[in-house]
Design a protein around this motif. Structure first.
Motif: not given
Length: 250
Positions: A118, A183, A206, A211, A213, A246
């Protein structure tokens, strides 16, 4: 000037000039008693016009009729038809150019991140032409039936494809792919990639890394021939970050 010299200046074969004379498209300015043909420099412009009109898709008979004013209808009708053909061809070429440019950008991203899992990448804004098929119970994306729509946006909340997409032409209706920090992960397989399974795994990984999103994962296919490989499937999964950095791990 003699036929050979005129042909060289026009970058055509002498036989082409003989044929044009035969069909009445471009006759020499003068034919001498010994049978030699002579052309004038002014006819160079006529030859360039013939070549240009041919490049628009006109047949030689249409070019002759146009230049000799033999058409029963307005010459402008034939010219407008040629313009329309050119516009259609330009659209096709533009579509191919956009497709290849997008794949080369995807290739560059892949080459930068070979071996990584990632990673984050700043992706540019794009206009996407979207198609909204009824997927319902489909568990995977059928790329073989999608044509230019090789890519798919997956809605994480509904756990199903949101739309198929390709890069949009200027004249097409489009949806926005926003510029920002994404990401990403490249997924490689020998055969078909099951979109929802890979997307769910990606989303979980993720989230575990901290993270946040925006809830849509864009899955874009990178054709392996672009990276000099004969087979296999490579896809990039990308989700836009809510923040540019992040979150701090607890």
């Amino acid at each position: 000037m003699k036929t050979k010299e005129f042909a060289e200046l026009c970058k055509v074969d002498k036989r082409t000039l003989f044929y044009y004379d035969e069909i009445g498209l471009l006759k020499p300015q003068k034919v001498l008693d010994n049978g030699y043909r002579e052309y004038s420099r002014a006819q160079l412009c006529t030859m360039e016009t013939i070549k240009l009109l041919q490049s628009t898709g006109m047949s030689l008979s249409e070019v002759r009729a146009l230049l000799n004013n033999e058409l029963e209808e307005d010459n402008g009708i034939l010219i407008n038809d040629s313009i329309k053909r050119l516009e259609e061809e330009i659209d096709k070429l533009s579509d191919a150019k956009i497709f290849l440019e997008n794949r080369m950008n995807l290739r560059a991203c892949y080459m930068r991140h070979v071996g990584e899992d990632i990673f984050t990448e700043r992706l540019p804004a794009r206009k996407l032409a979207a198609e909204n098929p009824d997927f319902r119970s489909m568990r995977r994306v059928s790329y073989s039936k999608a044509g230019y729509y090789l890519d798919v946006a997956i809605d994480l909340n509904e756990a199903k494809p949101k739309y198929l997409f390709k890069m949009a032409l200027p004249t097409e209706e489009s949806v926005d792919f926003e510029e920002g920090n994404y990401v990403c992960r490249f997924v490689e397989a020998e055969k078909i990639i099951y979109a929802l399974e890979e997307v769910k795994r990606f989303a979980d990984d993720v989230a575990n890394l901290g993270y946040e999103t925006e809830g849509v994962v864009y899955l874009e296919r990178l054709q392996t021939w672009i990276i000099n490989r004969a087979d296999g499937i490579i896809c990039r999964l990308a989700a836009k970050l809510k923040e540019d950095i992040k979150r701090e791990q607890p």
